[in-house]
Scaffold this motif. Structure first.
Motif, short mmCIF file in Angstrom:
data_model
loop_
_atom_site.label_atom_id
_atom_site.label_comp_id
_atom_site.label_asym_id
_atom_site.label_seq_id
_atom_site.Cartn_x
_atom_site.Cartn_y
_atom_site.Cartn_z
N UNK A 57 0.61 -1.23 -0.19
CA UNK A 57 0.00 -0.06 0.02
C UNK A 57 1.17 1.20 0.36
N UNK A 58 0.67 2.25 -0.60
CA UNK A 58 1.58 3.68 -1.21
C UNK A 58 0.90 4.78 0.21
N UNK A 59 1.38 5.64 0.33
CA UNK A 59 0.68 6.50 1.55
C UNK A 59 -0.10 7.27 0.66
N UNK A 60 -0.10 7.43 -0.50
CA UNK A 60 -0.94 8.59 -1.54
C UNK A 60 -2.44 7.80 -2.02
N UNK A 61 -2.50 6.56 -1.83
CA UNK A 61 -4.49 5.72 -2.75
C UNK A 61 -5.08 6.25 -2.01
N UNK A 62 -5.04 6.25 -0.97
CA UNK A 62 -6.74 6.62 -0.41
C UNK A 62 -6.94 7.75 -1.56
N UNK A 63 -6.01 9.23 -1.85
CA UNK A 63 -5.91 10.42 -2.78
C UNK A 63 -6.17 10.05 -4.41
N UNK A 64 -5.29 8.76 -4.96
CA UNK A 64 -5.63 8.69 -5.66
C UNK A 64 -6.14 9.62 -7.60
N UNK A 65 -8.06 8.79 -6.79
CA UNK A 65 -8.66 9.09 -7.62
C UNK A 65 -9.05 11.21 -7.14
N UNK A 66 -8.50 11.35 -6.18
CA UNK A 66 -9.11 13.05 -6.56
C UNK A 66 -7.37 13.52 -6.93
N UNK A 67 -6.10 13.00 -7.21
CA UNK A 67 -5.41 13.23 -7.32
C UNK A 67 -5.04 13.31 -8.73
N UNK A 68 -5.97 12.19 -9.19
CA UNK A 68 -5.66 11.96 -10.66
C UNK A 68 -7.40 13.09 -11.49
N UNK A 69 -8.20 13.67 -10.76
CA UNK A 69 -9.11 14.49 -11.37
C UNK A 69 -8.19 16.08 -11.63
N UNK A 70 -7.62 16.03 -10.49
CA UNK A 70 -6.96 17.24 -10.17
C UNK A 70 -5.89 17.50 -11.28
N UNK A 71 -5.11 16.55 -11.89
CA UNK A 71 -4.14 16.60 -12.88
C UNK A 71 -4.50 16.44 -14.38
N UNK A 72 -6.15 15.83 -13.66
CA UNK A 72 -7.02 16.33 -15.86
C UNK A 72 -7.28 17.76 -15.48
N UNK A 73 -7.30 17.84 -14.66
CA UNK A 73 -8.09 19.94 -14.70
C UNK A 73 -7.49 20.44 -15.29
N UNK A 74 -6.24 20.18 -14.60
CA UNK A 74 -5.05 21.16 -14.72
C UNK A 74 -3.49 20.64 -15.16
N UNK A 75 -3.68 20.16 -16.40
CA UNK A 75 -2.39 19.20 -16.73
C UNK A 75 -1.55 20.47 -16.77
#
Length: 77
Positions: A57-75
């Protein structure tokens, strides 16, 4: 993961050829501690260890969906 398995094989081959710990570490650009750790493992232990790395398990796993969405919004970031 393949990289770590290849490193294990290179260390074992160099050990069989009579290279010292220091020579192996310098040639492969790793620490002597890493060389010692890889030399202590059997091939089976090394394979199991490499496979276990992918399932950790990685520390950022719980935030993966949020991070991906954020990066898609601000590429551009």
């Amino acid at each position: 993961m393949k990289k770590k398995l290849m490193l294990y094989l290179e260390i074992q081959q160099m050990k069989e050829r009579g290279f010292s710990i220091q020579q192996i570490a310098k040639q492969l650009k790793v620490s002597r501690t890493t060389v010692y750790n890889y030399m202590e493992k059997t091939p089976e232990e090394a394979f199991e260890w490499v496979n276990s790395l992918s399932s950790r398990k990685k520390k950022l796993d719980p935030y993966k969906d949020w991070i991906v969405a954020w990066l898609q919004e601000y590429p551009h970031l």
